[in-house]
Design a protein around this motif. Structure first.
Motif, PDB file in Angstrom:
ATOM      1  N   ALA A  85       0.660  -1.228  -0.008  1.00  0.00           N
ATOM      2  CA  ALA A  85      -0.106   0.091   0.054  1.00  0.00           C
ATOM      3  C   ALA A  85       0.775   1.246   0.036  1.00  0.00           C
ATOM      4  CB  ALA A  85      -0.969  -0.096   1.297  1.00  0.00           C
ATOM      5  N   LEU A  86       1.865   1.178   0.777  1.00  0.00           N
ATOM      6  CA  LEU A  86       2.964   2.420   0.723  1.00  0.00           C
ATOM      7  C   LEU A  86       3.394   2.650  -0.503  1.00  0.00           C
ATOM      8  CD1 LEU A  86       4.367   4.703   2.148  1.00  0.00           C
ATOM      9  CD2 LEU A  86       6.122   2.881   2.993  1.00  0.00           C
ATOM     10  N   GLU A  87       4.185   1.615  -1.298  1.00  0.00           N
ATOM     11  CA  GLU A  87       4.609   1.438  -2.382  1.00  0.00           C
ATOM     12  C   GLU A  87       3.378   2.371  -3.621  1.00  0.00           C
ATOM     13  OE1 GLU A  87       7.896  -1.972  -2.687  1.00  0.00           O
ATOM     14  OE2 GLU A  87       5.512  -2.358  -2.511  1.00  0.00           O
ATOM     15  N   SER A  88       2.314   1.760  -3.254  1.00  0.00           N
ATOM     16  CA  SER A  88       1.124   2.293  -4.298  1.00  0.00           C
ATOM     17  C   SER A  88       1.074   3.608  -4.146  1.00  0.00           C
ATOM     18  CB  SER A  88       0.018   1.348  -4.034  1.00  0.00           C
ATOM     19  OG  SER A  88      -1.181   1.818  -4.725  1.00  0.00           O
ATOM     20  N   ASP A  89       1.007   4.117  -2.856  1.00  0.00           N
ATOM     21  CA  ASP A  89       0.708   5.604  -2.502  1.00  0.00           C
ATOM     22  C   ASP A  89       1.984   6.338  -3.094  1.00  0.00           C
ATOM     23  OD1 ASP A  89      -1.513   5.016  -0.962  1.00  0.00           O
ATOM     24  OD2 ASP A  89      -0.434   5.151   1.049  1.00  0.00           O
ATOM     25  N   LEU A  90       3.164   6.164  -3.094  1.00  0.00           N
ATOM     26  CA  LEU A  90       4.270   6.466  -3.543  1.00  0.00           C
ATOM     27  C   LEU A  90       4.135   6.751  -5.067  1.00  0.00           C
ATOM     28  CD1 LEU A  90       7.243   5.001  -1.556  1.00  0.00           C
ATOM     29  CD2 LEU A  90       6.450   7.409  -1.581  1.00  0.00           C
ATOM     30  N   VAL A  91       3.951   5.523  -5.639  1.00  0.00           N
ATOM     31  CA  VAL A  91       3.508   5.638  -7.199  1.00  0.00           C
ATOM     32  C   VAL A  91       2.576   6.737  -7.620  1.00  0.00           C
ATOM     33  CG1 VAL A  91       2.955   4.180  -9.100  1.00  0.00           C
ATOM     34  CG2 VAL A  91       4.333   3.434  -7.587  1.00  0.00           C
ATOM     35  N   GLU A  92       1.297   6.527  -6.889  1.00  0.00           N
ATOM     36  CA  GLU A  92       0.418   7.562  -7.093  1.00  0.00           C
ATOM     37  C   GLU A  92       0.866   9.106  -7.027  1.00  0.00           C
ATOM     38  OE1 GLU A  92      -4.409   8.129  -5.821  1.00  0.00           O
ATOM     39  OE2 GLU A  92      -3.379   6.467  -5.374  1.00  0.00           O
ATOM     40  N   SER A  93       1.530   9.231  -5.817  1.00  0.00           N
ATOM     41  CA  SER A  93       1.728  10.642  -5.525  1.00  0.00           C
ATOM     42  C   SER A  93       2.743  11.162  -6.687  1.00  0.00           C
ATOM     43  CB  SER A  93       2.472  10.668  -4.079  1.00  0.00           C
ATOM     44  OG  SER A  93       1.572  10.135  -3.291  1.00  0.00           O
ATOM     45  N   SER A  94       3.696  10.354  -6.909  1.00  0.00           N
ATOM     46  CA  SER A  94       4.653  10.710  -8.066  1.00  0.00           C
ATOM     47  C   SER A  94       4.187  10.896  -9.376  1.00  0.00           C
ATOM     48  CB  SER A  94       5.710   9.644  -8.203  1.00  0.00           C
ATOM     49  OG  SER A  94       5.342   8.613  -8.927  1.00  0.00           O
ATOM     50  N   ARG A  95       3.066  10.794  -9.597  1.00  0.00           N
ATOM     51  CA  ARG A  95       2.638  10.918 -10.874  1.00  0.00           C
ATOM     52  C   ARG A  95       2.027  12.322 -11.188  1.00  0.00           C
ATOM     53  NH1 ARG A  95      -1.123   5.584 -11.835  1.00  0.00           N
ATOM     54  NH2 ARG A  95       0.616   4.187 -12.591  1.00  0.00           N
ATOM     55  N   ARG A 100      11.071  16.377 -13.787  1.00  0.00           N
ATOM     56  CA  ARG A 100      12.695  16.844 -13.282  1.00  0.00           C
ATOM     57  C   ARG A 100      12.388  16.411 -11.837  1.00  0.00           C
ATOM     58  NH1 ARG A 100      17.188  15.869 -13.544  1.00  0.00           N
ATOM     59  NH2 ARG A 100      18.607  17.240 -12.450  1.00  0.00           N
ATOM     60  N   VAL A 101      11.466  16.799 -11.200  1.00  0.00           N
ATOM     61  CA  VAL A 101      11.296  16.507  -9.653  1.00  0.00           C
ATOM     62  C   VAL A 101      11.379  15.052  -9.595  1.00  0.00           C
ATOM     63  CG1 VAL A 101       9.806  16.644  -7.783  1.00  0.00           C
ATOM     64  CG2 VAL A 101      10.184  18.582  -9.328  1.00  0.00           C
ATOM     65  N   ALA A 102      10.388  14.046 -10.222  1.00  0.00           N
ATOM     66  CA  ALA A 102      10.514  12.893 -10.298  1.00  0.00           C
ATOM     67  C   ALA A 102      11.888  12.337 -10.394  1.00  0.00           C
ATOM     68  CB  ALA A 102       9.427  12.298 -11.062  1.00  0.00           C
ATOM     69  N   GLU A 103      12.529  12.562 -11.550  1.00  0.00           N
ATOM     70  CA  GLU A 103      13.796  12.292 -11.618  1.00  0.00           C
ATOM     71  C   GLU A 103      14.683  12.491 -10.579  1.00  0.00           C
ATOM     72  OE1 GLU A 103      14.729  14.398 -15.158  1.00  0.00           O
ATOM     73  OE2 GLU A 103      13.900  12.783 -16.505  1.00  0.00           O
ATOM     74  N   LEU A 104      14.670  13.664 -10.159  1.00  0.00           N
ATOM     75  CA  LEU A 104      15.694  14.052  -8.785  1.00  0.00           C
ATOM     76  C   LEU A 104      15.152  12.970  -7.522  1.00  0.00           C
ATOM     77  CD1 LEU A 104      15.634  17.839  -9.102  1.00  0.00           C
ATOM     78  CD2 LEU A 104      17.508  16.377  -9.380  1.00  0.00           C
ATOM     79  N   LEU A 105      13.895  12.686  -7.439  1.00  0.00           N
ATOM     80  CA  LEU A 105      13.435  11.518  -6.396  1.00  0.00           C
ATOM     81  C   LEU A 105      13.951  10.514  -6.639  1.00  0.00           C
ATOM     82  CD1 LEU A 105      11.651  11.418  -3.782  1.00  0.00           C
ATOM     83  CD2 LEU A 105       9.648  10.891  -5.537  1.00  0.00           C
ATOM     84  N   VAL A 106      14.061   9.721  -7.714  1.00  0.00           N
ATOM     85  CA  VAL A 106      14.727   8.661  -8.126  1.00  0.00           C
ATOM     86  C   VAL A 106      16.082   8.713  -7.977  1.00  0.00           C
ATOM     87  CG1 VAL A 106      15.257   7.256 -10.080  1.00  0.00           C
ATOM     88  CG2 VAL A 106      12.929   8.125  -9.707  1.00  0.00           C
TER      89      VAL A 106
END
Length: 115
Positions: A85-95, A100-106
């Protein structure tokens, strides 16, 4: 909880199930269930749904009705090799993030793993 109250946790469970089962858009699921995309959007926000529509959703998303409506028992995808569920929340939030922010987060997450 009254029938007109919003259950944000139920909406969150629906969003999680849709994400895990590959339904990223309400339209695709709506077509599959022969309902309006607006209905799914409202359900994802936690608005009430009929028992019949809840049964259709649970069957289509391959989750238990008990979990979808009440949050009892875990969803069947919570296995060691599948998304939590946490991973799912992270994926949904990252969308919602700019690319560029997503790339920096990765990059940040990769750096944390190395340490």
């Amino acid at each position: 909880m009254g029938s007109h109250e919003i259950d944000k946790e139920r909406g969150k469970r629906l969003r999680q199930a849709m994400l895990v089962r590959g339904h990223r858009k309400a339209l695709a699921l709506a077509v599959e269930l022969n309902i309006s995309p607006a209905a799914i959007t409202k359900w994802k926000q936690g608005h009430a749904m009929s028992v019949g529509n809840a049964c259709k959703l649970a069957r289509s998303l391959n989750v238990s009705l008990d979990w979808l409506l009440l949050g009892r028992n875990g969803p069947d995808w919570v296995q060691p090799n599948q998304m939590s569920a946490l991973e799912s929340d992270l994926v949904e939030s990252s969308r919602a993030l700019p690319i560029r922010v997503a790339e920096l987060l990765v990059e940040l997450l990769s750096e944390i793993q190395r340490r």
